[in-house]
Design a protein around this motif. Structure first.
Motif, PDB file in Angstrom:
ATOM      1  N   THR A 638      26.269  15.793 -14.162  1.00  0.00           N
ATOM      2  CA  THR A 638      25.184  16.719 -14.524  1.00  0.00           C
ATOM      3  C   THR A 638      23.966  16.562 -13.616  1.00  0.00           C
ATOM      4  O   THR A 638      23.095  17.428 -13.607  1.00  0.00           O
ATOM      5  N   PHE A 639      23.909  15.442 -12.877  1.00  0.00           N
ATOM      6  CA  PHE A 639      22.780  15.223 -11.970  1.00  0.00           C
ATOM      7  C   PHE A 639      22.997  15.904 -10.616  1.00  0.00           C
ATOM      8  O   PHE A 639      22.074  15.962  -9.811  1.00  0.00           O
ATOM      9  N   ILE A 640      24.215  16.386 -10.369  1.00  0.00           N
ATOM     10  CA  ILE A 640      24.531  16.998  -9.074  1.00  0.00           C
ATOM     11  C   ILE A 640      24.490  18.517  -9.250  1.00  0.00           C
ATOM     12  O   ILE A 640      24.944  19.058 -10.257  1.00  0.00           O
ATOM     13  N   GLY A 641      23.945  19.195  -8.247  1.00  0.00           N
ATOM     14  CA  GLY A 641      23.814  20.640  -8.303  1.00  0.00           C
ATOM     15  C   GLY A 641      22.355  21.062  -8.485  1.00  0.00           C
ATOM     16  O   GLY A 641      21.455  20.230  -8.713  1.00  0.00           O
ATOM     17  N   GLN A 642      22.118  22.376  -8.333  1.00  0.00           N
ATOM     18  CA  GLN A 642      20.746  22.876  -8.460  1.00  0.00           C
ATOM     19  C   GLN A 642      20.251  22.732  -9.896  1.00  0.00           C
ATOM     20  O   GLN A 642      20.919  23.160 -10.831  1.00  0.00           O
ATOM     21  N   PRO A 643      19.082  22.128 -10.048  1.00  0.00           N
ATOM     22  CA  PRO A 643      18.568  21.921 -11.404  1.00  0.00           C
ATOM     23  C   PRO A 643      18.285  23.258 -12.094  1.00  0.00           C
ATOM     24  O   PRO A 643      17.807  24.215 -11.479  1.00  0.00           O
ATOM     25  N   SER A 644      18.609  23.283 -13.371  1.00  0.00           N
ATOM     26  CA  SER A 644      18.282  24.420 -14.212  1.00  0.00           C
ATOM     27  C   SER A 644      17.662  23.885 -15.490  1.00  0.00           C
ATOM     28  O   SER A 644      17.619  22.667 -15.730  1.00  0.00           O
ATOM     29  N   GLU A 645      17.188  24.783 -16.299  1.00  0.00           N
ATOM     30  CA  GLU A 645      16.532  24.343 -17.527  1.00  0.00           C
ATOM     31  C   GLU A 645      17.491  23.554 -18.422  1.00  0.00           C
ATOM     32  O   GLU A 645      17.124  22.509 -18.978  1.00  0.00           O
ATOM     33  N   TRP A 646      18.734  24.020 -18.526  1.00  0.00           N
ATOM     34  CA  TRP A 646      19.701  23.343 -19.392  1.00  0.00           C
ATOM     35  C   TRP A 646      20.197  22.051 -18.755  1.00  0.00           C
ATOM     36  O   TRP A 646      20.370  21.038 -19.449  1.00  0.00           O
ATOM     37  N   SER A 647      20.445  22.085 -17.441  1.00  0.00           N
ATOM     38  CA  SER A 647      20.961  20.869 -16.800  1.00  0.00           C
ATOM     39  C   SER A 647      19.937  19.752 -16.821  1.00  0.00           C
ATOM     40  O   SER A 647      20.297  18.570 -16.948  1.00  0.00           O
ATOM     41  N   CYS A 648      18.653  20.097 -16.724  1.00  0.00           N
ATOM     42  CA  CYS A 648      17.608  19.070 -16.747  1.00  0.00           C
ATOM     43  C   CYS A 648      17.550  18.392 -18.123  1.00  0.00           C
ATOM     44  O   CYS A 648      17.374  17.175 -18.217  1.00  0.00           O
ATOM     45  N   MET A 649      17.684  19.190 -19.174  1.00  0.00           N
ATOM     46  CA  MET A 649      17.644  18.602 -20.520  1.00  0.00           C
ATOM     47  C   MET A 649      18.923  17.825 -20.805  1.00  0.00           C
ATOM     48  O   MET A 649      18.906  16.782 -21.457  1.00  0.00           O
ATOM     49  N   LEU A 650      20.050  18.316 -20.286  1.00  0.00           N
ATOM     50  CA  LEU A 650      21.338  17.692 -20.576  1.00  0.00           C
ATOM     51  C   LEU A 650      21.503  16.366 -19.846  1.00  0.00           C
ATOM     52  O   LEU A 650      21.986  15.381 -20.430  1.00  0.00           O
ATOM     53  N   ARG A 651      21.117  16.306 -18.590  1.00  0.00           N
ATOM     54  CA  ARG A 651      21.424  15.147 -17.768  1.00  0.00           C
ATOM     55  C   ARG A 651      20.778  13.873 -18.335  1.00  0.00           C
ATOM     56  O   ARG A 651      21.403  12.816 -18.379  1.00  0.00           O
ATOM     57  N   HIS A 652      19.524  13.963 -18.747  1.00  0.00           N
ATOM     58  CA  HIS A 652      18.839  12.760 -19.212  1.00  0.00           C
ATOM     59  C   HIS A 652      19.261  12.388 -20.633  1.00  0.00           C
ATOM     60  O   HIS A 652      19.442  11.211 -20.956  1.00  0.00           O
ATOM     61  N   THR A 653      19.395  13.406 -21.474  1.00  0.00           N
ATOM     62  CA  THR A 653      19.780  13.091 -22.860  1.00  0.00           C
ATOM     63  C   THR A 653      21.228  12.626 -22.951  1.00  0.00           C
ATOM     64  O   THR A 653      21.552  11.684 -23.695  1.00  0.00           O
ATOM     65  N   ALA A 654      22.119  13.279 -22.188  1.00  0.00           N
ATOM     66  CA  ALA A 654      23.517  12.865 -22.192  1.00  0.00           C
ATOM     67  C   ALA A 654      23.657  11.457 -21.651  1.00  0.00           C
ATOM     68  O   ALA A 654      24.410  10.620 -22.208  1.00  0.00           O
ATOM     69  N   PHE A 655      22.935  11.166 -20.582  1.00  0.00           N
ATOM     70  CA  PHE A 655      22.951   9.826 -20.005  1.00  0.00           C
ATOM     71  C   PHE A 655      22.451   8.798 -21.033  1.00  0.00           C
ATOM     72  O   PHE A 655      23.055   7.736 -21.242  1.00  0.00           O
ATOM     73  N   GLY A 656      21.330   9.114 -21.680  1.00  0.00           N
ATOM     74  CA  GLY A 656      20.756   8.162 -22.633  1.00  0.00           C
ATOM     75  C   GLY A 656      21.653   7.914 -23.824  1.00  0.00           C
ATOM     76  O   GLY A 656      21.843   6.757 -24.249  1.00  0.00           O
ATOM     77  N   ILE A 657      22.234   8.982 -24.380  1.00  0.00           N
ATOM     78  CA  ILE A 657      23.055   8.837 -25.595  1.00  0.00           C
ATOM     79  C   ILE A 657      24.375   8.154 -25.271  1.00  0.00           C
ATOM     80  O   ILE A 657      24.828   7.240 -25.989  1.00  0.00           O
ATOM     81  N   THR A 658      25.050   8.525 -24.182  1.00  0.00           N
ATOM     82  CA  THR A 658      26.352   7.931 -23.849  1.00  0.00           C
ATOM     83  C   THR A 658      26.202   6.462 -23.502  1.00  0.00           C
ATOM     84  O   THR A 658      27.069   5.649 -23.865  1.00  0.00           O
ATOM     85  N   PHE A 659      25.137   6.098 -22.827  1.00  0.00           N
ATOM     86  CA  PHE A 659      24.968   4.688 -22.484  1.00  0.00           C
ATOM     87  C   PHE A 659      24.632   3.861 -23.720  1.00  0.00           C
ATOM     88  O   PHE A 659      25.054   2.713 -23.852  1.00  0.00           O
ATOM     89  N   VAL A 660      23.868   4.425 -24.646  1.00  0.00           N
ATOM     90  CA  VAL A 660      23.598   3.711 -25.890  1.00  0.00           C
ATOM     91  C   VAL A 660      24.894   3.541 -26.692  1.00  0.00           C
ATOM     92  O   VAL A 660      25.166   2.472 -27.272  1.00  0.00           O
ATOM     93  N   LEU A 661      25.708   4.606 -26.684  1.00  0.00           N
ATOM     94  CA  LEU A 661      26.999   4.511 -27.359  1.00  0.00           C
ATOM     95  C   LEU A 661      27.844   3.414 -26.731  1.00  0.00           C
ATOM     96  O   LEU A 661      28.486   2.607 -27.426  1.00  0.00           O
TER      97      LEU A 661
END
Length: 849
Positions: A638-661
């Motif tokens: 999700t960090f690769i590619g042109q940033p968009s509104e959804w990708s910006c919100m997804l990349r950090h939250t997905a990273f944070g939640i999956t690593f906590v899991l």
């Protein structure tokens, strides 16, 4: 009208009768004729006089005039032609005859003033009544002349208080438009104010911004050049030098001017010179063969064939300038050339004129060795070619003609002339002056004559170019017009005619101090030099100039950048970590490789799920950990590619939640190992708190905290696409702004907190004796995890643009691979390569060592 008291003295005759006599020697006209109304004329039939050494022991002798000037004779003839034409007219001043008195000034301003006073006073004695002594009407009602500006300023100053109209045909100094100083001065030639401005616009039209200037050191030259310089400065034209001289100056001064021209870099010379001054300068220029300069002239010489004839070295070839519009007056040429009536006078002036005209002598001495023929008085002008027979100055003759007609029309109105004129009206100069100012008429040739509030006519000029013929003579070609009455921008109008420049070149000469600055550069003035001398400095990065000779460079808009030539703003390159570039491709490959590796490990574990080693290491948490590692590997995409509104919100939250899991699962495994050892102690009942249900709840609880943090982050100030314009000058970094930095660091901090707890628990359980103890592997994995993320923080902060994204992806992948390899690869090694160790007996530590 009261006469000047300084010019008269009252004496008593033998009969004690008061008589007014003029003080000093009387002045007599060179040409005169009686009439009902008298007009005066002042012309310079000679251009100079003999120098006399005064001893102050006796009264100075009258001037001895020399250097006969045929041009002034032509002007006087034009005046006589107009007077004769009016006298023969039945429409203008019927029954009134005009007379004239014409004086020669010899080119002397002092003599000009003297003859002007003679025209006003007369030379006859006047009886003085007892009531108003020494008064009489003015001798003439108007004066025609003089040709030059300086004599006119002196004459107008003296006769102004008497309101005697002075109408000049060729005095162009703008100073004479001042009606406070010269209330009775009028002229039929435009003021130099307009000519000076026209010359400046002409120079600017051809791109000459670096010029030299030469002027006559008199009112005409000084005032005309002052106006030219003022206008030139407004148009961005600079003068390299400005010098002046007068034809009577020592030759050394003129030679110094030649040296100034030689030392100059400008190739255009603008002149405000009378034709007599230019003749002197041309003589010196010819001595030095100083050619290759573009001359720009005024009406004083630009259409003068006599000046062209003197230019034997063709120094002035290609000259360009302004002239009075061409004119034709029917019958004037024939009248001027009809010199036979002049022979009827016994005046010495015409004896001299006749001898010079026909190159002969009256009363030729027998003993003289000269070869000149005797004058008979019946010579014929046919075949004579000199300046007197040259009619190129017809526009100036026409100015004299219009001046005489202006007076006649004023008199016609004053005398209420219809079929006859009212002889009872006695016109005085003031009345005539007032009427002249208001007249408006057309000559028989169609020229409109009128005077504005300054006593000047409308300003119209022809642009004349000197084009040499094959026979060596010069053709004055009209190549354009200048009309000051038109709106600005339309006054100068050049015709589609080929121009000839200096040395017969068809190319317009270049005369600039510095070459034009091309687009992409700006002008920087050279220290201590005029504004036309400058250096061209290239615009700085991010700035452009898209016009020639720009004085400033304009900054591009934030999303644009200057091109290589600095003459246009182009859109900045948008930079982000893409799949197409090598770094993005490698990171994508690493992410997919990690995902595949995790999937392979998961399949191995699933296949051998009933094996002791899988069962002994909490298979449920192991599969959940492998699932979370798969998400960790995939979230890096999700960090690769042109940033968009959804990708910006997804990349950090997905990273944070999956690593906590992921960390929650590791933490659960560590705590189970640690508590399992504690449960073996006698009386311990701790394992009931770490059963499968508790493990699931702990993982869910730890993960839920991170979910809440992410929800708060996204609700208050979520990440968003951002164009970073400051990191690189010529590029736009497309990145995800954090929104709330607190939210970002809270996510990372929580992951770090769990990782530290996990590391501590694993470290405490690392030396437990059971073979199934995986705490030491978890310790290594957490050590790698913490090391990666501790080094990530400074690397992330200091990395520019897309490299910060690459650092974050690398940290995610490195920590994910660390967990995968340290926790699962040893077990896969035993399962696949050491199956003999994958037994319950061996797991309990009872196998053969």
């Amino acid at each position: 009208m009261a006469l000047l008291q300084l010019l008269v003295v009252v004496t008593l005759s033998q009969a004690d009768e008061p008589v007014c006599r003029q003080q000093g020697d009387p002045e007599y006209p060179q040409l005169s004729k009686d009439g009902d109304i008298m007009l005066g004329g002042i012309f310079s039939f000679h251009t100079s006089w003999k120098e006399q050494q005064e001893t102050y022991m006796h009264k100075p002798l009258p001037l001895q005039c020399i250097s006969l000037n045929f041009r002034e004779f032509q002007l006087a003839q034009a005046m006589l032609f107009a007077i004769e034409e009016i006298n023969n007219s039945t429409d203008l001043l019927p029954g009134i005859s005009l007379g004239f008195k014409i004086y020669d000034t010899c080119g002397s301003i002092a003599r000009s003033v003297r003859v002007a006073l003679s025209l006003a006073n007369g030379n006859e004695k006047v009886s003085a009544p007892s009531v108003e002594p020494c008064t009489k009407p003015a001798q003439v009602q108007a004066i025609m002349g003089e040709t030059s500006s300086s004599p006119c300023t002196a004459i107008a100053t003296v006769i102004g208080p008497f309101h005697i109209p002075l109408i000049s045909h060729f005095a162009t100094c703008a100073c004479l438009s001042d009606k406070l100083k010269y209330p009775s001065f009028l002229r039929t030639i435009p003021s130099d104010y307009y000519q000076s401005r026209a010359l400046a616009h002409l120079v600017k039209h051809f791109g000459w911004t670096w010029v030299g200037a030469i002027r006559s050191n008199e009112d005409y030259g000084n005032n005309g050049m002052a106006t030219f310089i003022e206008t030139a400065q407004h148009l961005g034209i600079c003068l390299e030098y400005s010098v002046s001289f007068f034809r009577t100056d020592p030759i050394e001064k003129i030679r110094n001017i030649i040296e100034v021209i030689k030392a100059s870099t400008s190739k255009v010379i603008v002149t405000f010179l009378s034709h007599m001054d230019l003749d002197v300068l041309i003589h010196e220029l010819s001595q030095h063969d100083l050619r290759g300069y573009q001359w720009v002239g005024t009406e004083a010489w630009i259409f003068d064939s006599q000046t062209a004839a003197m230019d034997k070295r063709h120094i002035l070839d290609g000259a360009i300038g302004l002239s009075i519009p061409k004119a034709h007056v029917t019958g004037m040429r024939e009248f001027i050339l009809d010199v036979k009536p002049l022979n009827s006078t016994s005046n010495e002036l015409f004896t001299e004129f006749w001898e010079a005209l026909f190159n002969c002598k009256f009363k030729h001495p027998k003993s003289s060795a000269e070869t000149q023929t005797d004058c008979t008085g019946h010579e014929d002008l046919t075949g004579v070619h000199n300046s007197f027979t040259d009619m190129s100055l017809m526009p100036i003759f026409n100015n004299v003609y219009k001046g005489v007609y202006a007076v006649a029309h004023a008199l016609h109105n004053i005398l209420s002339c219809n079929k006859t004129c009212n002889n009872k009206v006695q016109p005085d100069p003031l009345m005539i002056l007032q009427h002249i100012r208001n007249i408006r008429f057309r000559t028989k040739e169609g020229d409109e004559v009128y005077f504005n509030e300054n006593g000047d006519p409308s300003a119209k000029y022809e642009i004349v170019n000197w084009q040499p013929r094959e026979d060596g003579t010069v053709d004055f070609v009209t190549v354009g017009l200048y009309d000051a009455s038109l709106p600005a921008g339309r006054q100068l109008n050049l015709q589609n005619k080929s121009l000839v420049w200096t040395e017969n070149s068809p190319q317009v000469p270049v005369s600039v101090c510095s070459e034009q600055c091309p687009p992409g550069t700006r002008k920087v003035l050279q220290k201590g030099k005029p504004i036309c001398c400058y250096d061209c400095i290239r615009c700085a990065e991010g700035e452009i100039s898209n016009i020639t000779d720009s004085v400033t460079c304009v900054k591009c808009l934030p999303e644009f950048w200057s091109n290589e030539r600095r003459d246009d703003c182009i859109k900045k390159e948008a930079v982000f970590l893409s799949y197409e570039e090598i770094m993005g491709a490698l990171l994508t490959a690493a992410s997919l490789f990690g995902t595949c590796m995790t999937a392979i490990v998961a399949s191995i574990f699933f296949k051998y799920r009933n094996s002791p080693i899988v069962r002994a290491n909490n298979s449920e948490l192991s599969f959940l950990l492998l699932f979370s590692l798969t998400l960790c590997f995939l979230c890096s995409l999700t960090f690769i590619g042109q940033p968009s509104e959804w990708s910006c919100m997804l990349r950090h939250t997905a990273f944070g939640i999956t690593f906590v899991l992921c960390i929650s699962c590791v933490l659960g495994k560590t705590m189970v190992v640690l508590m399992a050892f504690r449960a073996t102690l006698p009386g311990s009942n701790v394992m009931k708190w770490f059963g499968p249900a508790q493990q699931r709840l702990s993982v869910l609880g730890f993960t839920l905290v991170q979910v809440i943090i992410c929800i708060l982050w996204l609700s208050i100030s979520p990440p968003f696409p951002f164009k970073n314009l400051k990191e690189f000058k010529d590029k736009i970094i497309l990145e995800c702004a954090l929104g709330s930095a607190i939210g970002f660091w809270a996510v990372l901090g929580y992951i770090g907190l769990l990782a530290i707890l996990c590391f501590i628990f694993a470290f405490l359980a690392r030396k437990l004796p059971d073979n199934f103890n995986e705490a030491k592997f978890i310790t290594f994995s957490m050590l790698i995890f913490c090391a990666v993320w501790i080094t990530f923080i400074p690397a992330y902060v200091s990395s520019p643009g897309k490299f910060s994204v690459a650092v974050e992806i690398f940290a995610i992948l490195a920590s994910s691979f660390g967990l995968l390899f340290c926790i699962f690869i040893p077990k896969c090694y035993v399962i696949l390569l050491k199956p003999e160790k994958n037994t319950k007996k061996n797991m309990m530590g009872k196998g053969t060592k």
